[in-house]
Design an enzyme around this catalytic site. Structure first.
Site, PDB file in Angstrom:
ATOM      1  N   LYS A  97     -20.306 110.864 112.928  1.00  0.00           N
ATOM      2  CA  LYS A  97     -20.023 109.753 113.990  1.00  0.00           C
ATOM      3  C   LYS A  97     -20.875 108.925 114.337  1.00  0.00           C
ATOM      4  O   LYS A  97     -21.418 108.602 115.363  1.00  0.00           O
ATOM      5  CB  LYS A  97     -19.080 110.289 115.306  1.00  0.00           C
ATOM      6  CG  LYS A  97     -18.032 111.252 114.925  1.00  0.00           C
ATOM      7  CD  LYS A  97     -17.262 111.424 116.002  1.00  0.00           C
ATOM      8  CE  LYS A  97     -16.080 112.235 115.875  1.00  0.00           C
ATOM      9  NZ  LYS A  97     -16.208 113.555 115.595  1.00  0.00           N
ATOM     10  N   PHE A  98     -21.464 108.432 113.308  1.00  0.00           N
ATOM     11  CA  PHE A  98     -22.754 107.467 113.656  1.00  0.00           C
ATOM     12  C   PHE A  98     -22.288 106.172 114.307  1.00  0.00           C
ATOM     13  O   PHE A  98     -21.089 105.735 114.306  1.00  0.00           O
ATOM     14  CB  PHE A  98     -23.255 106.980 112.158  1.00  0.00           C
ATOM     15  CG  PHE A  98     -23.890 107.759 111.464  1.00  0.00           C
ATOM     16  CD1 PHE A  98     -25.392 108.380 111.666  1.00  0.00           C
ATOM     17  CD2 PHE A  98     -23.418 108.425 110.219  1.00  0.00           C
ATOM     18  CE1 PHE A  98     -26.100 109.005 110.937  1.00  0.00           C
ATOM     19  CE2 PHE A  98     -24.094 109.371 109.548  1.00  0.00           C
ATOM     20  CZ  PHE A  98     -25.512 109.789 109.897  1.00  0.00           C
ATOM     21  N   ALA A  99     -23.160 105.462 115.131  1.00  0.00           N
ATOM     22  CA  ALA A  99     -22.534 104.468 115.945  1.00  0.00           C
ATOM     23  C   ALA A  99     -23.726 103.693 116.349  1.00  0.00           C
ATOM     24  O   ALA A  99     -23.701 103.140 117.413  1.00  0.00           O
ATOM     25  CB  ALA A  99     -21.913 105.183 117.136  1.00  0.00           C
ATOM     26  N   ARG A 239     -10.361 125.195 115.561  1.00  0.00           N
ATOM     27  CA  ARG A 239     -10.304 126.200 116.316  1.00  0.00           C
ATOM     28  C   ARG A 239      -8.953 127.148 115.731  1.00  0.00           C
ATOM     29  O   ARG A 239      -8.799 128.558 115.923  1.00  0.00           O
ATOM     30  CB  ARG A 239     -10.203 126.174 117.694  1.00  0.00           C
ATOM     31  CG  ARG A 239     -11.349 125.772 118.151  1.00  0.00           C
ATOM     32  CD  ARG A 239     -11.411 125.312 119.640  1.00  0.00           C
ATOM     33  NE  ARG A 239     -10.994 123.714 119.520  1.00  0.00           N
ATOM     34  CZ  ARG A 239     -10.757 123.000 120.528  1.00  0.00           C
ATOM     35  NH1 ARG A 239     -10.860 123.402 121.867  1.00  0.00           N
ATOM     36  NH2 ARG A 239     -10.391 121.609 120.540  1.00  0.00           N
TER      37      ARG A 239
END
Ligand code: 5IU
Length: 273
Positions: A97-99, A239
């Site tokens: 999730k580069f931002a 999960r």
């Protein structure tokens, strides 16, 4: 509402609609292994992560990582992961999730402790910084045959990535072209147009057969809802699989259960002409 045309095409027929080698490989694996399951391996040691991957590898098209939660991350770990990805035939998706601005993300992608571009086939980015983020990441990843997906929507409640933000994210990908950006993280198939041969991969997290959510805002839907009703391509399960009680065999069995559910939903979707 009539189904989106992409959702009626088998994964095998969509391979030719992509030029990016990672996108092609994802669709090839999905077709070959009859799986649209990605397992999110959110455990905190390298040994645990590799153990989960060995157990679920045969059932998945993709393994999703968060390399920054692994306490003892080394490049030996990523090398082993790459080895397993070849042996067991899956793609590695680092959910980074580069931002940031283009220059910074290109360094975060190529350098630092993790050197993500050296081992992750696929990664993702927020659209919030604007198109420079795609340019920055593509200078590193495209020559290596890597691929990028944009976050058009999130599974968590109260997410701001909705409506106009989602539409503008889609437009940003369209403007960038499909050599490096190959799809989206989204909760449903965005109203994309394949009349000009465009085909985007839609990956959806927030999938569970047991729980409806967690205490921190996560929301779950079933594979049938995600692939069948919402038209997504890949279900991402964390999960629900690695967190199952009952030891090694239980994790393996649970991955198979999700694989079968996801595949059944896909096969049923193809029948909906
Ligand atoms: N993830 C989400 N929702 C999102 C995005 C990523 O849950 O919108 I973008 C990640 C977070 C976690 C995995 O790594 O997918 C889902 O894990 P669980 O199945 O354990 O909730």
């Amino acid at each position: 509402m009539s189904p989106h045309p992409t959702t009626l095409l088998p994964y095998s027929e969509r391979i030719q609609l992509h030029t990016n080698p990672t996108a092609k490989r994802i669709l090839e694996i999905m077709d070959r292994k009859k799986t649209n399951l990605a397992v999110s391996v959110d455990v905190t040691t390298a040994e645990e992560a590799l153990e989960v991957v060995r157990r679920v590898g045969e059932s998945v098209c993709m393994v999703k990582t968060h390399c920054d939660i692994i306490e003892d991350f080394t490049l030996a770990f990523s090398e082993e992961l790459v080895k397993l990805s070849k042996e067991l035939d899956f793609v590695i998706f680092e959910d980074r999730k580069f931002a940031d601005i283009g220059n910074t993300v290109s360094l975060q992608y190529s350098s630092g402790v993790h050197k993500i571009s050296s081992w992750a086939d696929l990664t993702n980015a927020h659209s919030v910084p604007g198109p420079g983020i795609i340019k920055g990441l593509s200078t590193v990843g495209q020559p290596l045959g890597r691929a990028l997906i944009l976050l058009a929507e999130m599974s968590s409640s109260g997410s701001l990535a909705v409506d106009g933000y989602t539409k503008q994210t889609f437009q940003m990908a369209k403007d960038a072209g499909r050599e490096f950006v190959v799809g989206f993280i989204a909760q449903s198939r965005i109203d994309t147009d394949i009349s000009d041969g465009e085909d985007w991969l839609i990956l959806s997290p927030g999938v569970g057969l047991a729980a409806k959510g967690d205490s921190l805002g996560q929301q779950y839907r079933t594979p049938k809802e995600v692939v069948g009703d919402a038209g997504a391509d890949v279900i991402i399960v964390g999960r629900g699989i690695y967190g199952i009680k009952g030891g090694e065999q239980a994790v393996k069995d649970e991955a198979e259960r999700y694989r079968k559910e996801g595949w059944k939903a896909y096969e049923e979707r193809l029948q909906r002409q």
